[in-house]
Design a protein around this motif. Structure first.
Motif, mmCIF file in Angstrom:
data_model
loop_
_atom_site.group_PDB
_atom_site.id
_atom_site.type_symbol
_atom_site.label_atom_id
_atom_site.label_comp_id
_atom_site.label_asym_id
_atom_site.label_seq_id
_atom_site.Cartn_x
_atom_site.Cartn_y
_atom_site.Cartn_z
ATOM 1 N N ARG A 235 -25.970 1.170 7.738
ATOM 2 C CA ARG A 235 -25.557 2.308 6.919
ATOM 3 C C ARG A 235 -24.541 1.856 5.882
ATOM 4 N NH1 ARG A 235 -24.200 7.609 9.993
ATOM 5 N NH2 ARG A 235 -22.140 6.648 10.134
ATOM 6 N N PRO A 236 -24.460 2.541 4.744
ATOM 7 C CA PRO A 236 -23.446 2.191 3.743
ATOM 8 C C PRO A 236 -22.039 2.439 4.284
ATOM 9 C CG PRO A 236 -24.540 4.250 3.163
ATOM 10 C CD PRO A 236 -25.309 3.669 4.310
ATOM 11 N N ARG A 237 -21.083 1.752 3.703
ATOM 12 C CA ARG A 237 -19.710 1.846 4.169
ATOM 13 C C ARG A 237 -18.803 2.389 3.074
ATOM 14 N NH1 ARG A 237 -18.529 -2.890 8.618
ATOM 15 N NH2 ARG A 237 -20.085 -2.014 10.049
ATOM 16 N N LEU A 238 -17.854 3.217 3.505
ATOM 17 C CA LEU A 238 -16.859 3.784 2.604
ATOM 18 C C LEU A 238 -15.475 3.466 3.158
ATOM 19 C CD1 LEU A 238 -15.813 5.608 0.298
ATOM 20 C CD2 LEU A 238 -16.125 7.554 1.855
ATOM 21 N N LEU A 239 -14.708 2.741 2.370
ATOM 22 C CA LEU A 239 -13.346 2.394 2.770
ATOM 23 C C LEU A 239 -12.369 3.078 1.834
ATOM 24 C CD1 LEU A 239 -11.241 0.792 4.372
ATOM 25 C CD2 LEU A 239 -11.638 -1.133 2.827
ATOM 26 N N LEU A 240 -11.437 3.815 2.425
ATOM 27 C CA LEU A 240 -10.360 4.445 1.665
ATOM 28 C C LEU A 240 -9.110 3.593 1.874
ATOM 29 C CD1 LEU A 240 -10.088 6.974 -0.094
ATOM 30 C CD2 LEU A 240 -9.223 8.185 1.900
ATOM 31 N N LEU A 241 -8.626 3.022 0.794
ATOM 32 C CA LEU A 241 -7.450 2.155 0.849
ATOM 33 C C LEU A 241 -6.301 2.886 0.171
ATOM 34 C CD1 LEU A 241 -6.307 -0.606 1.581
ATOM 35 C CD2 LEU A 241 -7.205 -1.481 -0.579
ATOM 36 N N VAL A 242 -5.294 3.257 0.936
ATOM 37 C CA VAL A 242 -4.180 4.045 0.413
ATOM 38 C C VAL A 242 -2.944 3.157 0.314
ATOM 39 C CG1 VAL A 242 -2.828 6.152 0.621
ATOM 40 C CG2 VAL A 242 -5.157 6.065 1.576
ATOM 41 N N VAL A 243 -2.455 3.006 -0.913
ATOM 42 C CA VAL A 243 -1.261 2.198 -1.152
ATOM 43 C C VAL A 243 -0.079 3.146 -1.309
ATOM 44 C CG1 VAL A 243 -0.143 0.491 -2.615
ATOM 45 C CG2 VAL A 243 -2.630 0.432 -2.282
ATOM 46 N N GLY A 244 0.816 3.103 -0.346
ATOM 47 C CA GLY A 244 2.001 3.954 -0.408
ATOM 48 C C GLY A 244 3.000 3.409 -1.403
ATOM 49 N N GLU A 245 4.022 4.140 -1.670
ATOM 50 C CA GLU A 245 5.064 3.719 -2.608
ATOM 51 C C GLU A 245 6.426 3.922 -1.974
ATOM 52 O OE1 GLU A 245 7.429 2.549 -5.673
ATOM 53 O OE2 GLU A 245 5.253 2.339 -5.634
ATOM 54 N N LEU A 265 -0.502 12.155 11.619
ATOM 55 C CA LEU A 265 -1.170 10.872 11.826
ATOM 56 C C LEU A 265 -1.104 10.452 13.290
ATOM 57 C CD1 LEU A 265 -0.173 8.632 8.764
ATOM 58 C CD2 LEU A 265 -2.361 9.747 9.217
ATOM 59 N N ALA A 266 -0.020 10.829 13.962
ATOM 60 C CA ALA A 266 0.122 10.480 15.372
ATOM 61 C C ALA A 266 -0.974 11.111 16.221
ATOM 62 C CB ALA A 266 1.500 10.903 15.881
ATOM 63 N N LEU A 267 -1.549 12.210 15.740
ATOM 64 C CA LEU A 267 -2.623 12.893 16.472
ATOM 65 C C LEU A 267 -3.997 12.316 16.151
ATOM 66 C CD1 LEU A 267 -1.422 16.607 16.095
ATOM 67 C CD2 LEU A 267 -1.151 15.088 18.069
ATOM 68 N N GLN A 268 -4.072 11.531 15.088
ATOM 69 C CA GLN A 268 -5.341 10.892 14.737
ATOM 70 C C GLN A 268 -5.546 9.655 15.611
ATOM 71 O OE1 GLN A 268 -7.523 12.176 12.775
ATOM 72 N NE2 GLN A 268 -6.418 13.545 11.366
ATOM 73 N N ASP A 269 -6.795 9.270 15.761
ATOM 74 C CA ASP A 269 -7.123 8.121 16.610
ATOM 75 C C ASP A 269 -7.031 6.838 15.792
ATOM 76 O OD1 ASP A 269 -7.891 6.643 18.761
ATOM 77 O OD2 ASP A 269 -10.025 7.129 18.624
ATOM 78 N N GLY A 270 -5.822 6.538 15.310
ATOM 79 C CA GLY A 270 -5.629 5.359 14.477
ATOM 80 C C GLY A 270 -4.748 4.338 15.150
ATOM 81 N N ASP A 430 2.496 12.036 5.266
ATOM 82 C CA ASP A 430 1.756 12.150 6.529
ATOM 83 C C ASP A 430 0.679 13.227 6.433
ATOM 84 O OD1 ASP A 430 1.520 12.038 9.636
ATOM 85 O OD2 ASP A 430 2.108 14.115 9.239
ATOM 86 N N ASP A 431 1.009 14.347 5.803
ATOM 87 C CA ASP A 431 0.047 15.435 5.635
ATOM 88 C C ASP A 431 -1.112 15.010 4.737
ATOM 89 O OD1 ASP A 431 -0.563 18.477 5.819
ATOM 90 O OD2 ASP A 431 -0.527 18.090 3.647
ATOM 91 N N VAL A 432 -0.799 14.342 3.625
ATOM 92 C CA VAL A 432 -1.845 13.892 2.698
ATOM 93 C C VAL A 432 -2.757 12.869 3.369
ATOM 94 C CG1 VAL A 432 -2.275 12.671 0.519
ATOM 95 C CG2 VAL A 432 -0.427 14.355 0.664
ATOM 96 N N LEU A 433 -2.178 11.938 4.106
ATOM 97 C CA LEU A 433 -2.964 10.901 4.762
ATOM 98 C C LEU A 433 -3.866 11.489 5.849
ATOM 99 C CD1 LEU A 433 -0.206 8.159 5.068
ATOM 100 C CD2 LEU A 433 -2.186 8.117 3.550
ATOM 101 N N VAL A 437 -8.064 11.436 6.182
ATOM 102 C CA VAL A 437 -8.866 11.069 7.357
ATOM 103 C C VAL A 437 -9.886 12.152 7.664
ATOM 104 C CG1 VAL A 437 -8.785 10.633 9.835
ATOM 105 C CG2 VAL A 437 -7.071 9.597 8.336
ATOM 106 N N GLU A 438 -9.462 13.404 7.600
ATOM 107 C CA GLU A 438 -10.390 14.505 7.877
ATOM 108 C C GLU A 438 -11.539 14.510 6.869
ATOM 109 O OE1 GLU A 438 -10.354 16.410 10.515
ATOM 110 O OE2 GLU A 438 -8.554 15.344 11.202
#
Length: 545
Positions: A235-245, A265-270, A430-433, A437-438
């Motif tokens: 399947r094709p892959r989608l990577l979201l790369l988020v660079v914080g500041e 984020l703590a509730l996400q499976d990361g 944290d909210d934006v990140l 994910v969602e």
């Protein structure tokens, strides 16, 4: 002619440019080098026997070398143009050096040159105006009231040569007077020279202009012969790369901080990586570094600038790329690739007064993803915790920690208020990140997805008198170098690559640097390339055969 004009003309005095150079050098040494003398007083050299020789040698040498520098550029035609310019720029430099403990090395000067008007506007404070008045405008009036001595070209050249020679002789004598303690000081405190004003910013500016001019050719291709190695039916892959500041690990909730600034984020499976070191202490260094094969372990600014980035390599392999920016650009990382300046769109739900909250990066992102077929990587470059206006980085509903520092002049706020504003910014990130994910989870029916978040550098919030960032890496505090990193993999991605999450969790505590990003992205996209370093890939050893 009015009485005022007569008085102005009658009170003007002739001053030779050589004497003006000496006067300017004395003024700078006495009035504009407080940051240098403060840093010097904090060193052990101040306590050594014979320290008086070092102090005298430093002062005389500073004056003599600056005099020589000014003699080279000042004459009767340039004096009233260059010297006022030098005074005004130095007055601004003095303010930032004293207020934020800034070191004006080439990296910092380069960072200043690429600062956009929005960032610059947040640094224009009443304190800066006072410095410009006292250290800039008032001395400029004295310069403008003087009259250059009229003399022949041959006599002017002779006087210039004599003044230059005398200045260099005095400088050599001063250095000789304090050679041993001075050599020890410069060997043990190498970066202290970047506090000697105005030589620091003048020399750094020349170096930046020369280096950048020499590196403006075509970019060298990286990863020659690279290829994507996945089954034909993958399947094709989608990577979201988020660079914080400007997010530092010390205030990151999942890194053991006393406050939970990352509740969603703590509730996400990361997977959170608690020991990550940045390439540099400013975006101009870190961003190109983390997207380069050299990275921190083989850092070479010239080679990085003259080479293509990770995104160019992926684009060449057919991976669709998109850079969405809520900052000041990609620093060459995405040159000639699709780029969206989100802050320029002025979307009312997120933007006002020329700035946008980072939620703007998610606006319309779903439709962009739907339009993209095949493998894709999308970079979100956040405004994050860019100072000093931390209070402007989050909507009112995220003002959880109070009281906050609601001004750009950080020194006027107490430490708790600054920390509260900074933490509220992380709470919003944290909210934006989490929303990102969602959004990726919605792609699970058709794609394997992943998100990697990594901050470019940290920040000082007043510890040891330091604010903001950009201190030379060799002496930078941990607050400016330690950054958060967080990885999320969709269940479909884990299954496709046979990823053992228990293994991933066990390895997460190992020390990492920004170098992990480059090879982890190649690993997630299953790219075979000579620039891939398996030891830097976060998934190495955790993929089942």
């Amino acid at each position: 002619m009015s009485r005022w004009q007569q008085w102005w003309k009658s009170t003007r005095r002739e001053v030779a440019s050589e004497w003006m150079a000496l006067g300017a050098a004395l003024f700078f040494a006495i009035a504009c080098n407080g940051a240098f003398w403060h840093a010097f007083a904090a060193t052990s050299a101040w306590q050594e026997p014979g320290a008086w020789r070092l102090v005298i040698g430093l002062f005389i040498g500073m004056v003599a070398l600056h005099t020589a520098l000014f003699i080279l550029v000042l004459n009767r035609w340039t004096m009233k143009i260059l010297l006022p310019l030098l005074l005004m720029v130095t007055a601004a430099a003095v303010y930032y050096m004293n207020h934020y403990r800034v070191y004006l090395d080439p990296d910092m000067v380069r960072n200043v040159l690429v600062t956009d008007s929005k960032e610059a506007s947040e640094l224009l404070t009443p304190g800066l105006l006072v410095s410009l008045l006292v250290c800039g405008l008032l001395p400029c009036l004295l310069v403008w009231r003087s009259r250059p001595v009229q003399r022949s070209v041959s006599r002017g050249l002779a006087m210039h040569a004599a003044g230059l020679l005398l200045s260099l002789i005095v400088a050599a004598a001063a250095i000789g007077l304090a050679y041993q303690p001075l050599a020890s000081l410069m060997r043990n405190q190498q970066d202290i020279r970047h506090l000697i004003t105005p030589g620091n910013w003048v020399v750094s500016l020349v170096k930046v202009l020369m280096d950048d001019k020499a590196s403006n050719g075509p970019k060298a291709e990286i990863g020659k012969g690279a290829a994507i190695e996945r089954p034909a039916n993958a399947r094709p892959r989608l990577l979201l790369l988020v660079v914080g500041e400007t997010v530092r690990a010390h205030n990151w909730g999942m890194d053991g901080y006393g406050r939970q600034t990352t509740p969603k984020l703590a509730l996400q499976d990361g997977i959170n990586y608690p020991d990550v070191t940045a390439c540099g202490t400013n975006t101009e260094v870190s961003l190109p570094c983390m997207f380069s094969p050299q990275g921190l372990r083989a850092y070479d600014r010239k080679a990085i600038r003259e080479s293509q980035s990770l995104l160019h390599l992926l684009d060449r392999l057919g991976v669709k790329t998109l850079w969405r920016d809520n900052q000041s650009g990609c620093k060459g990382v995405c040159s000639d690739l699709p780029f969206e300046a989100m802050s320029q769109l002025a979307i009312p739900a997120y933007c006002s007064d020329g700035r946008c909250f980072d939620g703007v990066l998610l606006d319309g992102l779903k439709s962009k993803i739907d339009e993209t077929k095949g493998d894709a990587i999308i970079v979100l470059h956040m405004l994050g915790n860019h100072g000093p206006a931390y209070y402007r980085r989050y909507p009112d509903e995220f003002r959880k920690f109070t009281p906050t520092c609601d001004t750009d002049q950080l020194a006027s706020c107490d430490a708790e208020a600054i920390r509260n504003s900074y933490d509220n910014s992380i709470l919003y990130a944290d909210d934006v990140l989490s929303k990102a994910v969602e959004l990726l989870k919605q792609e699970s029916p058709s794609r394997d997805t992943a998100m990697l978040y990594l901050s470019d550098h940290g920040e000082s919030l007043g510890e040891n008198g330091l604010y903001l960032h950009g201190v030379p890496r060799s002496i930078a505090p941990e607050m400016q170098l330690k950054v958060p990193m967080w990885l999320w993999l969709s269940p479909e991605m884990r299954k496709a690559d046979g990823i053992d999450m228990g293994c991933m969790l066990a390895k997460r505590i190992a020390p990492r640097t920004h170098d992990a990003m480059f090879s982890t992205v190649l690993g997630l996209m299953r790219v075979r390339a000579d620039v891939y370093a398996p030891e830097q890939d976060l998934l190495t050893g955790c993929r089942k055969p």
